[in-house]
Design a protein around this motif. Structure first.
Motif, mmCIF file in Angstrom:
data_model
loop_
_atom_site.group_PDB
_atom_site.id
_atom_site.type_symbol
_atom_site.label_atom_id
_atom_site.label_comp_id
_atom_site.label_asym_id
_atom_site.label_seq_id
_atom_site.Cartn_x
_atom_site.Cartn_y
_atom_site.Cartn_z
ATOM 1 N N LYS A 1 1.140 -1.107 0.113
ATOM 2 C CA LYS A 1 -0.177 -0.170 0.229
ATOM 3 C C LYS A 1 1.093 1.281 0.355
ATOM 4 N N GLU A 2 1.847 0.816 1.009
ATOM 5 C CA GLU A 2 3.401 2.408 0.985
ATOM 6 C C GLU A 2 3.316 2.596 -0.761
ATOM 7 N N PHE A 3 3.575 1.538 -1.490
ATOM 8 C CA PHE A 3 4.355 1.239 -2.577
ATOM 9 C C PHE A 3 3.226 2.103 -3.373
ATOM 10 N N MET A 4 2.440 1.714 -3.017
ATOM 11 C CA MET A 4 1.182 2.440 -4.247
ATOM 12 C C MET A 4 0.687 3.522 -4.083
ATOM 13 N N LYS A 5 1.196 4.183 -3.184
ATOM 14 C CA LYS A 5 0.876 5.895 -2.656
ATOM 15 C C LYS A 5 1.894 6.617 -3.322
ATOM 16 N N HIS B 1 3.731 5.215 -6.421
ATOM 17 C CA HIS B 1 4.144 4.930 -7.582
ATOM 18 C C HIS B 1 2.228 4.708 -8.077
ATOM 19 N N ASN B 2 1.662 5.652 -9.020
ATOM 20 C CA ASN B 2 0.388 5.758 -8.967
ATOM 21 C C ASN B 2 0.201 4.796 -10.597
ATOM 22 N N ALA B 3 0.986 3.721 -11.304
ATOM 23 C CA ALA B 3 0.795 3.097 -11.903
ATOM 24 C C ALA B 3 1.031 2.327 -11.210
ATOM 25 N N ALA B 4 1.331 1.259 -9.830
ATOM 26 C CA ALA B 4 1.083 0.394 -9.501
ATOM 27 C C ALA B 4 -0.374 0.244 -9.343
ATOM 28 N N GLU B 5 -0.096 -1.557 -9.183
ATOM 29 C CA GLU B 5 -1.696 -2.221 -8.728
ATOM 30 C C GLU B 5 -1.185 -3.352 -8.017
ATOM 31 N N HIS B 6 -2.584 -3.139 -7.248
ATOM 32 C CA HIS B 6 -2.101 -4.177 -5.997
ATOM 33 C C HIS B 6 -2.468 -5.492 -5.735
ATOM 34 N N HIS B 7 -3.220 -5.940 -6.617
ATOM 35 C CA HIS B 7 -3.709 -7.461 -7.283
ATOM 36 C C HIS B 7 -2.065 -7.907 -8.200
ATOM 37 N N PRO B 8 -1.590 -7.460 -9.071
ATOM 38 C CA PRO B 8 -0.528 -8.302 -9.774
ATOM 39 C C PRO B 8 0.754 -8.461 -8.415
ATOM 40 N N ILE B 9 1.323 -7.224 -7.511
ATOM 41 C CA ILE B 9 2.304 -7.702 -6.836
ATOM 42 C C ILE B 9 2.251 -8.451 -6.108
ATOM 43 N N ARG B 10 0.688 -9.018 -5.230
ATOM 44 C CA ARG B 10 0.065 -9.539 -4.224
ATOM 45 C C ARG B 10 0.482 -11.135 -4.601
ATOM 46 N N GLN B 11 0.451 -11.392 -6.007
ATOM 47 C CA GLN B 11 0.223 -13.036 -6.568
ATOM 48 C C GLN B 11 2.152 -13.135 -6.589
ATOM 49 N N HIS B 12 2.447 -12.041 -7.141
ATOM 50 C CA HIS B 12 3.677 -12.487 -7.271
ATOM 51 C C HIS B 12 4.766 -12.495 -6.061
ATOM 52 N N ILE B 13 3.911 -11.660 -4.598
ATOM 53 C CA ILE B 13 4.592 -11.961 -3.637
ATOM 54 C C ILE B 13 4.233 -13.400 -2.863
ATOM 55 N N LEU B 14 3.038 -13.316 -3.461
ATOM 56 C CA LEU B 14 2.289 -14.653 -2.905
ATOM 57 C C LEU B 14 3.467 -16.597 -3.582
ATOM 58 N N ARG B 15 3.299 -16.166 -4.821
ATOM 59 C CA ARG B 15 4.510 -16.710 -5.646
ATOM 60 C C ARG B 15 5.864 -16.938 -4.991
ATOM 61 N N LYS C 1 10.295 -11.261 -11.384
ATOM 62 C CA LYS C 1 9.795 -11.401 -12.290
ATOM 63 C C LYS C 1 9.117 -10.379 -11.410
ATOM 64 N N LEU C 2 9.029 -9.577 -10.183
ATOM 65 C CA LEU C 2 8.865 -8.993 -9.035
ATOM 66 C C LEU C 2 9.124 -7.976 -9.061
ATOM 67 N N PHE C 3 11.039 -8.186 -8.938
ATOM 68 C CA PHE C 3 11.499 -6.709 -9.416
ATOM 69 C C PHE C 3 11.130 -6.599 -11.118
ATOM 70 N N ASN C 4 10.888 -6.709 -11.768
ATOM 71 C CA ASN C 4 10.550 -6.402 -12.924
ATOM 72 C C ASN C 4 9.478 -5.295 -13.438
ATOM 73 N N TYR C 5 8.044 -6.062 -12.496
ATOM 74 C CA TYR C 5 6.998 -5.145 -12.221
ATOM 75 C C TYR C 5 7.584 -4.080 -11.847
ATOM 76 N N ILE C 6 8.252 -4.017 -10.272
ATOM 77 C CA ILE C 6 8.457 -2.403 -9.367
ATOM 78 C C ILE C 6 8.779 -1.896 -10.517
ATOM 79 N N GLN C 7 10.177 -2.239 -10.686
ATOM 80 C CA GLN C 7 11.124 -1.431 -12.323
ATOM 81 C C GLN C 7 9.557 -0.709 -13.353
ATOM 82 N N GLN C 8 9.643 -1.386 -13.870
ATOM 83 C CA GLN C 8 8.415 -0.927 -14.987
ATOM 84 C C GLN C 8 6.960 -0.075 -13.976
ATOM 85 N N VAL C 9 6.830 -0.567 -13.040
ATOM 86 C CA VAL C 9 6.143 0.426 -12.311
ATOM 87 C C VAL C 9 6.747 1.879 -11.666
#
Length: 177
Positions: free
Chosen positions: A123-127, A129-143, A163-171
């Motif tokens: 949630k802190e990261f999403m605040k 970085h406005n392009a972040a979405e909760h669900h994909p991050i959560r799915q990567h972390i659960l994996r 894969k999580l880091f790549n998503y974070i970089q994209q965001v």
């Protein structure tokens, strides 16, 4: 109307695990198109030096010459489609010099904190970085957490974290604009 005699089993759901929903697929396509826009901002010499398919290089160079809004939108959809065939890590590594080493280290710390602490950090990261979405991050972390629980090999765990880091970089790249 006949009822289904058997209820869904655990196997039914396990076969779907890891597959992205249509919404997630569409958002991934939009992220790839946005990354294409970032690549198109590079100068022509840098684009020609990209280690990607020739078709993608031509599409990026064409995108720089297109002025019509709708034509540019369609071109970046095409670029996004071509980017799906490329190595995401390599493309991001080519764009990260724009971010700098300090920003990359900061994103790495975000990734580690998300894995360790979960939802509050997401949630802190999403605040931030406005392009972040909760669900994909959560799915990567659960994996990643599932991989840790299963004691998978170090290579597999590293691949999941990448894969999580790549998503974070994209965001981060898309949020900076």
């Amino acid at each position: 109307m006949a009822r289904r005699p058997n209820r869904y089993t655990e196997e039914d759901f396990e076969s779907l695990e890891g597959r992205a929903s249509k919404t997630e697929q569409k958002k991934a396509v939009q992220r790839m198109a946005a990354l294409g826009e970032e690549l198109a901002k590079l100068n022509p010499k840098q684009i020609k030096n990209l280690p990607v398919e020739e078709r993608l290089i031509e599409a990026l160079l064409d995108a720089q010459t297109i002025t019509s809004h709708e034509a540019r939108r369609r071109q970046f959809q095409r670029v996004g489609k071509l980017l799906r065939n490329e190595d995401e890590t390599m493309i991001l590594s080519y764009l990260t010099p724009q971010q700098g080493a300090k920003k990359t280290a900061q994103l790495q710390r975000w990734t580690e904190r998300m894995i360790a602490q979960g939802d509050p950090v997401i949630k802190e990261f999403m605040k931030a970085h406005n392009a972040a979405e909760h669900h994909p991050i959560r799915q990567h972390i659960l994996r990643i957490q599932r991989d840790i629980a299963k004691n998978v090999s170090e290579e597999e765990l590293t691949a999941s974290k990448l894969k999580l880091f790549n998503y974070i970089q994209q965001v981060a790249l898309l949020s900076d604009n």
